[in-house]
Design a protein around this motif. Structure first.
Motif, short mmCIF file in Angstrom:
data_model
loop_
_atom_site.label_atom_id
_atom_site.label_comp_id
_atom_site.label_asym_id
_atom_site.label_seq_id
_atom_site.Cartn_x
_atom_site.Cartn_y
_atom_site.Cartn_z
N VAL A 111 38.40 7.85 -112.56
CA VAL A 111 38.86 6.23 -113.38
C VAL A 111 38.28 6.34 -115.18
O VAL A 111 39.52 6.72 -115.53
CB VAL A 111 37.86 5.25 -113.04
CG1 VAL A 111 38.36 3.96 -113.94
CG2 VAL A 111 38.47 4.51 -112.06
N ILE A 114 41.11 8.74 -116.44
CA ILE A 114 42.65 8.84 -116.65
C ILE A 114 42.86 7.44 -117.65
O ILE A 114 43.59 7.41 -118.48
CB ILE A 114 42.28 7.52 -114.53
CG1 ILE A 114 43.06 8.34 -114.06
CG2 ILE A 114 44.17 6.58 -115.70
CD1 ILE A 114 43.78 7.62 -112.68
N PHE A 115 41.83 6.87 -118.03
CA PHE A 115 41.52 5.71 -119.43
C PHE A 115 41.53 6.51 -120.85
O PHE A 115 42.33 6.24 -121.72
CB PHE A 115 40.61 5.18 -119.04
CG PHE A 115 40.79 3.72 -118.20
CD1 PHE A 115 42.21 2.56 -118.45
CD2 PHE A 115 40.12 3.48 -116.67
CE1 PHE A 115 42.96 1.95 -117.33
CE2 PHE A 115 41.44 2.56 -116.83
CZ PHE A 115 41.56 1.51 -116.73
N THR A 228 49.81 -1.30 -119.09
CA THR A 228 48.25 -0.58 -119.12
C THR A 228 47.85 -0.89 -117.76
O THR A 228 46.97 0.42 -117.12
CB THR A 228 47.31 -1.40 -119.90
OG1 THR A 228 48.08 -1.04 -121.35
CG2 THR A 228 45.95 0.10 -120.00
N PHE A 232 47.19 2.76 -115.02
CA PHE A 232 45.77 2.45 -114.37
C PHE A 232 46.24 2.88 -112.44
O PHE A 232 45.48 4.06 -112.18
CB PHE A 232 45.07 2.13 -114.82
CG PHE A 232 43.81 2.21 -113.90
CD1 PHE A 232 42.59 3.10 -114.37
CD2 PHE A 232 43.40 1.46 -112.72
CE1 PHE A 232 41.73 4.07 -113.12
CE2 PHE A 232 42.60 1.78 -112.18
CZ PHE A 232 41.73 3.08 -112.02
N TYR A 236 45.83 6.60 -110.58
CA TYR A 236 44.66 6.63 -109.95
C TYR A 236 45.47 6.22 -107.79
O TYR A 236 44.83 6.92 -106.96
CB TYR A 236 43.01 5.45 -109.79
CG TYR A 236 42.04 4.85 -109.19
CD1 TYR A 236 41.07 6.28 -109.35
CD2 TYR A 236 42.74 4.69 -107.68
CE1 TYR A 236 40.01 6.37 -108.30
CE2 TYR A 236 41.17 4.75 -106.95
CZ TYR A 236 40.21 5.45 -107.10
OH TYR A 236 39.17 5.79 -106.22
#
Ligand code: PHE
Length: 334
Positions: A111, A114-115, A228, A232, A236
């Motif tokens: 996580v 990715i961000f 956004t 995400f 994921y």
């Protein structure tokens, strides 16, 4: 036959090089010097014997120094990840398996990855916080019933183990204010453990993980937020997804939304099967003001949701309680 000085040179060099330096005392060069004593002219014998003894002393001093250097080196070589003490002899029974990273930690890393690739900074949330960050800074009026919805624990001193990662919003906004005013934007996620005083069942735990996002700029929109979040979730789960939102109430956002994805067929979903993943919305002007950010000039969005839930869907885990159970049978699957 070597002279005493020659032998000193040879043996000191050997000591400096040896893994078992004490063996140098048994060397043939030293023995040779001792056996020579008897054949020395009596007038020189005492002096010669004394010189040989001095040599032996010097070598012993060097041996002691070398031995402690070897010991020090062995300590430096201590490997704390070895499953036994590598400085002692091997145990008869070696561990047959090593531990592994908890699946939630592994997935949190995914996580965060990715961000951060999307330009968000990542900060870990606190595990003990206060009323102001839990409620006050987030536009929960005193005695407002919305406070009850969070089933917070409290310590005897009045501190709160946070019930959501939104407790980090005020800090992220305050820390990012200068960057914003210098023409930049605030883009941060906070992640960590949260705690709620709830009855525990397959979908409720007293301890779980959340990930929160905050974005502020002069022109952030709800559309940016949905883009956004979609990016995400698609990153994921590694596929395109259908998303939907519906209105929801959180005092710290206006408008507030619940964000859902359609459960992918590859994960056993049927068309029209929606899963609510998180809460989100445009940051309430009062929350910006509380952090000293002018809401007439800047606007932003925030979201927050459970990490456990993400991971359960990805791996088809049916019971949330497995994560905190410490059950090896469960953990070994990852
Ligand atoms: N903190 C909320 C919760 O845990 C989720 C949320 C975060 C909603 C940010 C809006 C904005 O339920």
């Amino acid at each position: 036959m070597h002279s005493i000085d020659d032998v000193r040179q040879i043996l000191l060099a050997e000591v400096a090089d040896s893994q078992i330096p004490r063996d140098v005392l048994k060397s043939k060069e030293l023995k040779g010097l001792y056996s020579k004593i008897a054949s020395i002219d009596p007038s020189e014998r005492a002096a010669f014997g004394k010189a040989v003894n001095e040599l032996k002393n010097d070598i012993e001093v060097a041996i002691n120094a070398r031995e402690s250097a070897l010991e020090d080196a062995a300590v430096v070589a201590l490997d704390v990840t070895a499953p036994w003490d590598i400085n002692s002899k091997l145990p008869d029974l070696l561990p047959t398996e090593q531990g592994s990273q908890h699946p939630l930690t592994t997935e949190l890393e995914v996580v965060i990855d990715i961000f951060t690739r999307m330009g968000f900074e990542a900060v870990e949330s606190r595990q003990i916080d206060d009323d102001f960050h839990m409620f006050g800074a987030l536009n929960f009026p005193e005695n407002h019933p919305a406070r009850d919805g969070y089933d917070t624990f409290r310590t005897e001193e009045g501190f709160i183990p946070p019930a959501h990662t939104s407790t980090m919003q005020h800090r992220v906004l305050k820390d990012g204010k200068a960057k914003l005013e210098a023409g930049g934007q605030i883009a941060a996620i906070s992640y960590g453990r949260v705690f709620r005083n709830e009855d525990v069942d397959a979908t409720h735990e007293h301890t779980f993980y959340q990930c929160e996002g905050v974005f502020v700029s002069e022109s952030a929109t709800l559309g940016d937020m949905l883009g956004t979040l979609r990016s995400f979730f698609e990153a994921y789960y590694g596929q395109e997804l259908k998303i939907k939102t519906q209105p929801a109430y959180f005092p710290f956002v206006e408008p507030g939304l619940e964000f859902a994805i359609e459960k992918p067929a590859s994960l056993g979903g049927k068309p029209g099967e929606w899963l609510e993943m998180l809460g989100c919305g445009m940051i309430h002007p009062n929350v910006l003001s509380a952090a000293g950010i002018d809401p007439s000039k800047y606007q932003g969005f925030a979201w927050g949701g459970g990490v456990d839930r993400l991971v359960m869907l990805k791996y088809g885990i049916e019971d949330l309680r497995h994560f905190e159970s410490g059950k090896l049978q469960f953990l070994r699957k990852f």
